[in-house]
Design an enzyme around this catalytic site. Structure first.
Site, short mmCIF file in Angstrom:
data_model
loop_
_atom_site.label_atom_id
_atom_site.label_comp_id
_atom_site.label_asym_id
_atom_site.label_seq_id
_atom_site.Cartn_x
_atom_site.Cartn_y
_atom_site.Cartn_z
N HIS A 28 -7.33 -1.90 5.30
CA HIS A 28 -6.75 -2.19 3.98
C HIS A 28 -7.70 -3.02 3.13
O HIS A 28 -7.74 -2.89 1.91
CB HIS A 28 -5.42 -2.92 4.15
CG HIS A 28 -4.63 -3.00 2.87
ND1 HIS A 28 -4.14 -1.89 2.22
CD2 HIS A 28 -4.28 -4.06 2.10
CE1 HIS A 28 -3.52 -2.26 1.12
NE2 HIS A 28 -3.58 -3.57 1.02
N HIS A 33 -0.85 2.55 -8.00
CA HIS A 33 0.15 1.48 -8.10
C HIS A 33 1.24 1.87 -9.10
O HIS A 33 0.94 2.38 -10.18
CB HIS A 33 -0.50 0.18 -8.57
CG HIS A 33 -1.31 -0.49 -7.52
ND1 HIS A 33 -2.32 -1.38 -7.80
CD2 HIS A 33 -1.27 -0.41 -6.15
CE1 HIS A 33 -2.86 -1.81 -6.67
NE2 HIS A 33 -2.23 -1.23 -5.67
N ARG A 83 -10.04 -0.99 1.10
CA ARG A 83 -9.42 -0.54 -0.16
C ARG A 83 -9.56 -1.64 -1.21
O ARG A 83 -9.92 -1.37 -2.37
CB ARG A 83 -7.94 -0.21 0.10
CG ARG A 83 -7.11 0.08 -1.14
CD ARG A 83 -5.75 0.58 -0.69
NE ARG A 83 -4.68 0.37 -1.66
CZ ARG A 83 -4.34 1.21 -2.63
NH1 ARG A 83 -5.03 2.32 -2.81
NH2 ARG A 83 -3.32 0.95 -3.42
#
Length: 311
Positions: A253, A280, A256
């Site tokens: 993560h 998002h 990212r």
């Protein structure tokens, strides 16, 4: 997969989330866990036995007896007894609020939605951990000998995918210039491939095409099936260690986060563009990537015309 602990009302609600809202398996699992934990807490506080792990007693009449104070007592229990973080507590509150909203507005089973008054705790904004440009290069160098692993790391660092998105990639999602990603809530978005991502994918596909596998998955595991998220996490950890980085702070993560940070820092990418790339729902989520590193802060302070006035 459904838990062995069941509650007809909750399952009815989760079915609505799957069929109408298109929520992911992970979201459904979290909602089920949160709601059953809440009802378990209420039933135990009232000395109501849970027979055979069955929550059938949680019917509409039971729901109507629950007060706002019961809800706050549960959140307090999560904080004091379970040491749940503000983020975890906020998620449980959202689970309860959304369930009560469904009962009132969609199922028309209750007249008053007391959960509307349930407030979420203030979540401290933390600067996300990310790799510097130099650390990112070190990581890419470490995985060069494995075309598959190099492709995985390259896509993370160039396309800013979520772990689940990367692990579930199929061949047909890879175009000449665009990667079609299925994100949260089964929402589709397109990400333009960088030259580095294209080259890395081509190198891996040359090898993948020679493998005798019966799957459309882009990334293949050792047993010739689709790679799992756990396997991807282990691959990232392996090269993080090899690059001399800290595996406790750098995860899949965080790669990212790194991609988003590098785009924002070096590409002057606008918030709306970054939001679309990352998938998002809210631009408020994207704004955590606008953090400024310490060198930029130092430079900003020193740009003050009084900075060099010694007398």
């Amino acid at each position: 997969m459904q838990s062995n602990k069941t509650c007809p009302l909750v399952e009815q609600y989760l079915g609505y989330l799957v069929v109408i809202k298109g929520r992911s398996e992970n979201t459904i699992k979290e909602y089920r866990t949160d709601l059953l934990m809440f009802f378990n807490f209420i039933m135990l506080s009232r000395n109501t036995p849970i027979i055979n792990n069955n929550f059938a007693a949680v019917n509409v009449e039971f729901i109507k007896t629950i007060s706002l104070n019961d809800m706050y007592s549960f959140i307090a229990y999560c904080q004091t007894e379970l040491q749940a973080s503000a983020g975890t507590r906020a998620r449980k509150i959202v689970s309860i609020r959304q369930f009560w909203k469904y009962l009132k507005t969609k199922a028309n089973l209750i007249e008053n939605n007391i959960a509307d008054e349930l407030e979420t705790p203030k979540i401290p904004k933390r600067i996300p951990k990310y790799l510097s440009l130099e650390e990112s290069v070190r990581l890419l160098i470490q995985c060069q000998k494995s075309p598959r692993d190099h492709c995985i790391i390259t896509i993370f660092l160039n396309c800013a995918l979520r772990l689940s998105e990367l692990a579930s990639l199929n061949i047909e999602q890879v175009g000449n210039d665009v990667l079609t990603v299925i994100g949260k809530g089964n929402k589709e978005r397109k990400i333009f491939l960088t030259p580095a991502a294209k080259k890395s994918i081509n190198n891996w596909m040359q090898i993948r095409n020679t493998l005798n596998v019966n799957t459309k998955a882009l990334f293949i595991s050792r047993n010739s099936g689709q790679i799992t998220t756990r396997a991807v996490q282990n691959i990232v950890k392996k090269y993080v260690l090899a690059a001399g980085l800290d595996p406790k702070t750098i995860s899949a993560h965080k790669l990212r986060h790194t991609a988003a940070t590098l785009m924002y820092k070096y590409g002057r990418v606008g918030m709306r563009s970054l939001q679309l790339i990352l998938g998002h729902e809210s631009i408020a989520t994207t704004e955590i990537y606008t953090h400024i590193d310490e060198k930029q802060l130092q430079s900003a302070v020193n740009s003050n015309p009084l900075a060099m006035m010694f007398n």
